[in-house]
Design an enzyme around this catalytic site. Sequence first.
Site, PDB file in Angstrom:
ATOM      1  N   GLU A 110      53.272 -45.614  72.680  1.00 33.99           N
ATOM      2  CA  GLU A 110      53.916 -45.336  71.232  1.00 33.99           C
ATOM      3  C   GLU A 110      53.250 -43.953  70.750  1.00 33.99           C
ATOM      4  OE1 GLU A 110      53.297 -48.046  68.171  1.00 33.99           O
ATOM      5  OE2 GLU A 110      54.134 -49.488  69.090  1.00 33.99           O
ATOM      6  N   ASP A 112      52.118 -42.492  66.982  1.00 38.06           N
ATOM      7  CA  ASP A 112      52.163 -42.905  65.651  1.00 38.06           C
ATOM      8  C   ASP A 112      51.714 -42.297  64.366  1.00 38.06           C
ATOM      9  OD1 ASP A 112      53.121 -45.641  66.741  1.00 38.06           O
ATOM     10  OD2 ASP A 112      51.129 -46.354  66.565  1.00 38.06           O
ATOM     11  N   GLU A 114      51.257 -43.368  60.550  1.00 37.34           N
ATOM     12  CA  GLU A 114      51.138 -44.496  59.672  1.00 37.34           C
ATOM     13  C   GLU A 114      50.495 -44.007  58.325  1.00 37.34           C
ATOM     14  OE1 GLU A 114      51.189 -48.611  61.910  1.00 37.34           O
ATOM     15  OE2 GLU A 114      49.462 -47.450  62.011  1.00 37.34           O
ATOM     16  N   GLY A 139      42.665 -48.993  71.102  1.00 42.04           N
ATOM     17  CA  GLY A 139      43.007 -48.150  69.936  1.00 42.04           C
ATOM     18  C   GLY A 139      42.622 -46.941  69.975  1.00 42.04           C
ATOM     19  N   TRP A 205      46.357 -56.149  56.537  1.00 39.38           N
ATOM     20  CA  TRP A 205      45.030 -55.111  57.059  1.00 39.38           C
ATOM     21  C   TRP A 205      45.255 -53.921  56.321  1.00 39.38           C
ATOM     22  CZ3 TRP A 205      46.926 -50.855  59.067  1.00 39.38           C
ATOM     23  CH2 TRP A 205      48.245 -50.699  59.463  1.00 39.38           C
TER      24      TRP A 205
END
Length: 328
Positions: A110, A112, A114, A139, A205
Amino acid sequence: MNKMQTFHLILVLLCSVFVLGHGFSRNLPILSFDEGYSHLFGDDNLMVLKDGKSVHLSLDERTGSGFVSQDLYLHGFFSASIKLPSDYTAGVVVAFYMSNGDIFEKNHDEIDFEFLGNIRGKEWRIQTNIYGNGSTKVGREERYGLWFDPTDDFHQYSILWTHTHIIFYVDDVPIREIKRTESMGGDYPSKPMTLYATIWDASEWATNGGKYKVNYKYAPYIAEFSNFVLHGCTADPIELTSLKCDDASNANAIPKGVTTSQRAKMEGFRKKHMQYSYCYDKIRYKTPPSECVINLKEAERLKKFDPVMFGGGRGHHHGKRHRRAVAI
């Protein structure tokens, strides 16, 4: 060398011709929605406007919505103009990202962008992250504020992905550069991916670790997309053996990397707007992941922002992981 490895080497060599160059997304062909994308989910919550080049994604009590590129890509330059919902947006996430999770369920990649909503009076935050080969336990999130209100007008968000580096851009300003290192191994995204855009309820979250939820009295939440750029090398989703790269005549319109002047802008952005980086998170990582290049000035600034998380002091971290993010 097996068939898949041979194919991957060919893709790397050929695609590198097309993703190196100079300039910005405004010089690349702008696609209509139907030329590059298809409906993913959300029924009528996805609306293509009459010009065929703009799309509204909405979130209400029934569902979110999203679209997906028609092709898989291995390396390239990918971009869209986005205008985010205004007012109370806590718990709302808008995402513009690449993934191959539908093909490689246990070892997906991935890249990303966001966008994390907030309560009234607080700004949207933007988060970037990468995964390679299913490395979700590591992460690599970074989180930032912006120097503008992303709900007032459209702004361009872009991803440059090559076999050696990944760069995230906001309005042609690079905000993050990830250089592939030998120590990263399979954690660097290296398999063909599709592009996605979604809006969804991430109340668990997204805002203050789930303290503030989506409030549907403010719905529908509408994210607007336009100026679609999909410029790279496509791969067959079944065989993974065919290859088609975009016209090399457009190669000069694609960023080659971070220039000296752009690096100054990137450093200025990170100094003023970065709120979180995994490289400095001493609660998650006692020793920073191997690809991290520690900037002492960044470390000191973040330590003032959160002395427990970034200073290694005593305390408890109440984050809750979600599929592509860590709540902080």
